[in-house]
Motif scaffolding. Structure first.
Motif, short mmCIF file in Angstrom:
data_model
loop_
_atom_site.label_atom_id
_atom_site.label_comp_id
_atom_site.label_asym_id
_atom_site.label_seq_id
_atom_site.Cartn_x
_atom_site.Cartn_y
_atom_site.Cartn_z
N HIS A 1 -5.51 18.06 6.57
CA HIS A 1 -4.92 16.74 6.39
C HIS A 1 -5.03 15.87 7.64
N PRO A 2 -5.24 14.56 7.44
CA PRO A 2 -5.15 13.62 8.55
C PRO A 2 -3.69 13.52 9.02
N VAL A 3 -3.51 12.90 10.18
CA VAL A 3 -2.20 12.80 10.82
C VAL A 3 -1.77 11.34 10.89
N ILE A 4 -0.48 11.10 10.69
CA ILE A 4 0.12 9.80 10.97
C ILE A 4 1.24 10.01 11.98
N LEU A 5 1.20 9.25 13.07
CA LEU A 5 2.26 9.27 14.07
C LEU A 5 3.24 8.15 13.75
N TRP A 6 4.53 8.46 13.76
CA TRP A 6 5.54 7.47 13.38
C TRP A 6 6.49 7.17 14.54
N GLY A 7 6.80 5.86 14.72
CA GLY A 7 7.79 5.43 15.70
C GLY A 7 8.90 4.64 15.04
N ASN A 8 10.16 5.00 15.33
CA ASN A 8 11.32 4.34 14.73
C ASN A 8 11.62 3.01 15.42
N GLY A 9 12.37 2.17 14.73
CA GLY A 9 12.93 0.98 15.34
C GLY A 9 14.04 1.35 16.31
N THR A 10 14.44 0.40 17.13
CA THR A 10 15.49 0.61 18.12
C THR A 10 16.77 1.10 17.45
N GLY A 11 17.31 2.21 17.95
CA GLY A 11 18.55 2.75 17.42
C GLY A 11 18.40 3.56 16.15
N ALA A 12 17.18 3.70 15.63
CA ALA A 12 16.96 4.40 14.37
C ALA A 12 16.37 5.79 14.61
N ASN A 13 16.25 6.56 13.54
CA ASN A 13 15.64 7.88 13.59
C ASN A 13 14.81 8.09 12.33
N PRO A 14 14.06 9.18 12.21
CA PRO A 14 13.20 9.34 11.03
C PRO A 14 13.95 9.26 9.70
N LYS A 15 15.21 9.72 9.65
CA LYS A 15 15.96 9.65 8.40
C LYS A 15 16.15 8.22 7.92
N THR A 16 16.12 7.27 8.86
CA THR A 16 16.25 5.86 8.50
C THR A 16 15.11 5.43 7.59
N GLY B 1 -0.86 13.12 1.13
CA GLY B 1 -1.77 14.02 1.83
C GLY B 1 -1.81 13.89 3.33
N PHE B 2 -0.82 13.25 3.93
CA PHE B 2 -0.79 13.10 5.38
C PHE B 2 0.25 14.02 6.00
N VAL B 3 -0.06 14.51 7.19
CA VAL B 3 0.94 15.19 8.01
C VAL B 3 1.52 14.12 8.94
N VAL B 4 2.79 13.81 8.75
CA VAL B 4 3.44 12.74 9.51
C VAL B 4 4.30 13.35 10.61
N ALA B 5 3.95 13.05 11.86
CA ALA B 5 4.74 13.49 13.01
C ALA B 5 5.63 12.33 13.43
N ALA B 6 6.92 12.44 13.13
CA ALA B 6 7.87 11.37 13.41
C ALA B 6 8.65 11.69 14.68
N ALA B 7 8.55 10.80 15.66
CA ALA B 7 9.25 11.01 16.93
C ALA B 7 10.75 10.90 16.72
N ASP B 8 11.50 11.89 17.19
CA ASP B 8 12.96 11.90 17.05
C ASP B 8 13.60 11.12 18.20
N THR B 9 13.31 9.83 18.26
CA THR B 9 13.85 9.01 19.33
C THR B 9 14.08 7.59 18.83
N PRO B 10 15.13 6.92 19.31
CA PRO B 10 15.34 5.53 18.96
C PRO B 10 14.60 4.57 19.88
N ASN B 11 13.80 5.14 20.80
CA ASN B 11 13.07 4.32 21.77
C ASN B 11 11.63 4.82 21.89
N ALA B 12 10.82 4.44 20.92
CA ALA B 12 9.43 4.91 20.86
C ALA B 12 8.44 3.87 21.37
N GLY B 13 8.93 2.84 22.06
CA GLY B 13 8.08 1.71 22.41
C GLY B 13 6.96 2.00 23.36
#
Length: 279
Positions: free
Chosen positions: A67-82, A94-106
């Motif tokens: 599978h291809p990969v998608i990297l995810w960054g949350n908005g300020t103050g948010a997390n992947p559950k948002t 069909g994507f493997v999504v790696a979501a950063a567990d941080t509210p500051n992914a800028g």
């Protein structure tokens, strides 16, 4: 910098750095047709959500193939559950999504760390991801500050395409390495499209770039399941990361589906995007 325009721009950037997130219910529903009809529906893969490492949550097909990969960054103050609904949706396609567990992914570094983990796991004997990661096709996307982080991550040669969703001011659009799809919300008063998204789309003239503005969308429309943005995000990644030719005509050629979709209040394609053949 004393003009009203400059002061308004600064105010917008300050808001980007401080905005928190309301529940998805605060976003007004956006009616969608066209591109959303096919790509906003769940994909064929059952989805598993689990810790990837100490700083990332992974959303992935339960039965791994390659599978291809998608990297995810949350908005300020948010997390992947948002954004749980959107991330599950992408994994179902069909994507493997790696979501950063941080509210500051800028900075983009938090997102790129997820790519590094998956690339290492792809080669590690005994890993459930061994041989299951398409390391040549990695996309980056995120919302608000995470959208800025996606632009920053898109300067890395490992990232082959990006989708900044109502992006913050982080990263340099002129440094993007691959095709990019900038998304704005017509009613977004935090990341005002004409001031903070369209100018960055215009700067990305070194790569095929599109700008799509969703009619009626606010800054919180992407929260939850992605709202009316979901189908377009999915189609873009299916084309650029999965080679799905069904998605090509949504963006390229004279019959560009997004261009004629009444749900989108503004669609623009730069010269390099116009040169991409249609279906």
């Amino acid at each position: 910098m004393g003009s009203l325009r400059a002061r308004t721009l600064i105010a917008g950037m300050v808001a980007l750095a401080t905005v928190g997130f309301a529940p998805a219910a605060t976003a007004a529903p956006v009616a969608t047709t066209g591109i959303a009809d096919q790509w906003s529906k769940p994909g064929p893969f059952a989805v598993t959500v689990e810790a990837l490492d100490s700083t990332h949550t992974v959303y992935r097909p339960s039965r791994l193939e390659k599978h291809p990969v998608i990297l995810w960054g949350n908005g300020t103050g948010a997390n992947p559950k948002t954004y749980d609904g959107l991330l599950r949706h992408l994994a179902s396609h069909g994507f493997v999504v790696a979501a950063a567990d941080t509210p500051n992914a800028g900075s983009g570094q938090e997102m790129l760390a997820g790519a590094a983990t998956l690339i290492a796991e792809n080669s590690r004997p005994g890993s459930p991801f061994q041989g299951k990661i398409d390391t040549a096709h990695i996309g980056a996307t995120g919302h608000s500050q995470g959208g800025g982080g996606a632009i920053a991550a898109g300067a890395d040669s490992r990232v082959t395409t990006t989708i900044p969703i109502e992006p913050g001011p982080q990263g340099s659009a002129t440094a993007l390495k691959g095709p990019s799809f900038f998304l704005g919300g017509q009613l977004d008063t935090i990341v005002v499209p004409g001031m903070l998204v369209i100018p960055r789309y215009r700067l990305a003239d070194q790569v095929p770039a599109l700008y799509g503005e969703l009619g009626g969308a606010t800054h919180f429309t992407p929260v939850g399941d992605g709202g009316g943005f979901r189908g377009a995000i999915t189609a873009w990644f299916r084309f650029w990361l999965s080679g799905d030719e069904r998605a090509r005509a949504e963006f390229f050629g004279p019959s560009c589906g997004l261009c004629g979709d009444g749900a989108w209040s503004d669609v623009r394609r730069n010269a390099k995007a116009l040169a991409v053949p249609g279906a």
